[in-house]
Design a protein around this motif. Structure first.
Motif, PDB file in Angstrom:
ATOM      1  N   TRP A  45       0.840  -1.196   0.000  1.00 18.93           N
ATOM      2  CA  TRP A  45       0.000   0.000   0.000  1.00 18.93           C
ATOM      3  C   TRP A  45       0.878   1.250   0.000  1.00 18.93           C
ATOM      4  O   TRP A  45       0.654   2.176  -0.796  1.00 18.93           O
ATOM      5  N   GLU A  46       1.856   1.288   0.861  1.00 21.91           N
ATOM      6  CA  GLU A  46       2.684   2.477   1.003  1.00 21.91           C
ATOM      7  C   GLU A  46       3.607   2.705  -0.184  1.00 21.91           C
ATOM      8  O   GLU A  46       3.845   3.855  -0.584  1.00 21.91           O
ATOM      9  N   ARG A  47       4.115   1.628  -0.764  1.00 17.55           N
ATOM     10  CA  ARG A  47       5.119   1.761  -1.820  1.00 17.55           C
ATOM     11  C   ARG A  47       4.554   1.755  -3.235  1.00 17.55           C
ATOM     12  O   ARG A  47       5.148   2.336  -4.140  1.00 17.55           O
ATOM     13  N   GLN A  48       3.393   1.081  -3.426  1.00 14.84           N
ATOM     14  CA  GLN A  48       2.909   0.927  -4.789  1.00 14.84           C
ATOM     15  C   GLN A  48       1.505   1.481  -4.997  1.00 14.84           C
ATOM     16  O   GLN A  48       1.259   2.145  -6.007  1.00 14.84           O
ATOM     17  N   VAL A  49       0.607   1.233  -4.059  1.00 13.49           N
ATOM     18  CA  VAL A  49      -0.778   1.644  -4.279  1.00 13.49           C
ATOM     19  C   VAL A  49      -0.969   3.131  -3.994  1.00 13.49           C
ATOM     20  O   VAL A  49      -1.455   3.883  -4.853  1.00 13.49           O
ATOM     21  N   ARG A  50      -0.632   3.566  -2.809  1.00 17.07           N
ATOM     22  CA  ARG A  50      -0.883   4.957  -2.417  1.00 17.07           C
ATOM     23  C   ARG A  50      -0.254   5.981  -3.370  1.00 17.07           C
ATOM     24  O   ARG A  50      -0.903   6.995  -3.684  1.00 17.07           O
ATOM     25  N   PRO A  51       0.962   5.752  -3.882  1.00 16.67           N
ATOM     26  CA  PRO A  51       1.559   6.751  -4.776  1.00 16.67           C
ATOM     27  C   PRO A  51       0.791   6.992  -6.072  1.00 16.67           C
ATOM     28  O   PRO A  51       0.942   8.063  -6.681  1.00 16.67           O
ATOM     29  N   VAL A  52      -0.033   6.034  -6.525  1.00 22.55           N
ATOM     30  CA  VAL A  52      -0.753   6.246  -7.788  1.00 22.55           C
ATOM     31  C   VAL A  52      -2.143   6.821  -7.567  1.00 22.55           C
ATOM     32  O   VAL A  52      -2.853   7.113  -8.537  1.00 22.55           O
ATOM     33  N   LEU A  53      -2.557   6.990  -6.308  1.00 23.92           N
ATOM     34  CA  LEU A  53      -3.905   7.489  -6.018  1.00 23.92           C
ATOM     35  C   LEU A  53      -3.930   9.004  -5.953  1.00 23.92           C
ATOM     36  O   LEU A  53      -2.983   9.647  -5.503  1.00 23.92           O
TER      37      LEU A  53
END
Length: 227
Positions: A45-53
């Motif tokens: 979540w912190e490294r891959q998901v959250r940055p694209v939101l």
């Protein structure tokens, strides 16, 4: 040699139509603890998901094969903590998983639905992010191809499919670590899952162009596609 090849004939107890309902529900309930330490979605979540939101609009996320619903519930908690507006759809074709997930306390922004990913493709649905946890090893080669094709259509930014990697070290470690999990299918089915799962090299050989296979600690594969 043991674990040298995927054991495609092995069937998890919880996938059998006649498995014990109480044992199955205990298995769903215990998934949250197992996934917290094994799947480690907080890091993804912190490294891959959250940055694209986006921080300025409501984002959408689809979780495929959501089981008892612990992973999408975690996404909802983390999004709220981070001040991100996130609408989550969690799908599973198994009516037992759907019933268990809906029996839990309501989570704002999270909707459970009994469906296959192909149904959402047929409906023309799309999401910023598509995820799955411990789904890949359940699938036949044709089903894996279908899931990845569906994910390419459904995800407009990022698709992540996380699964176990089959290793001779991970198998006995998981067997020992899950001895305390009584009254559920966690230990038995977890070992079956390892026998069915891919090596990273095997997964690289079968995924289509545009997908990347990343090895993760502990003993895991992550399939990644960025739109």
């Amino acid at each position: 040699m043991f674990l040298s090849h995927r054991d495609l004939d092995a069937v998890e107890e919880m996938d059998k139509p006649g498995c014990d309902p109480a044992t199955l529900d205990r298995t769903y309930a215990q998934f949250s603890l197992i996934n917290r330490f094994v799947a480690r979605w907080r890091r993804m979540w912190e490294r891959q998901v959250r940055p694209v939101l986006s921080t300025t609009r409501t984002n959408t996320l689809l979780d495929i094969g959501s089981g008892g619903g612990d992973v999408p519930r975690a996404f909802a908690r983390w999004a709220f903590r981070d001040g991100i507006r996130l609408s989550i759809t969690a799908i599973d074709p198994d009516e037992r998983a759907f019933a268990f997930a809906n029996s839990q306390p309501t989570t704002p922004g999270l909707t459970f639905r009994r469906a296959f990913s192909s149904e959402l493709v047929a409906e023309g649905e799309q999401y910023d992010v598509v995820t799955s946890n411990h789904v890949l090893h359940h699938l036949s080669p044709d089903e894996l191809d279908g899931l990845l094709r569906d994910s390419e259509f459904l995800s407009t930014r990022l698709a992540l499919h996380s699964d176990i990697e089959r290793t001779r070290i991970g198998y006995p470690l998981f067997s020992l670590a899950t001895l305390p999990f009584r009254g559920s299918y966690i230990r038995e089915d977890g070992l079956t899952s390892i026998r069915r799962s891919y090596l990273a090299s095997e997964l690289r050989d079968v995924v289509p162009e545009g997908w990347r296979v990343e090895r993760q600690f502990p003993f895991r594969n992550l399939l990644v596609r960025r739109a």
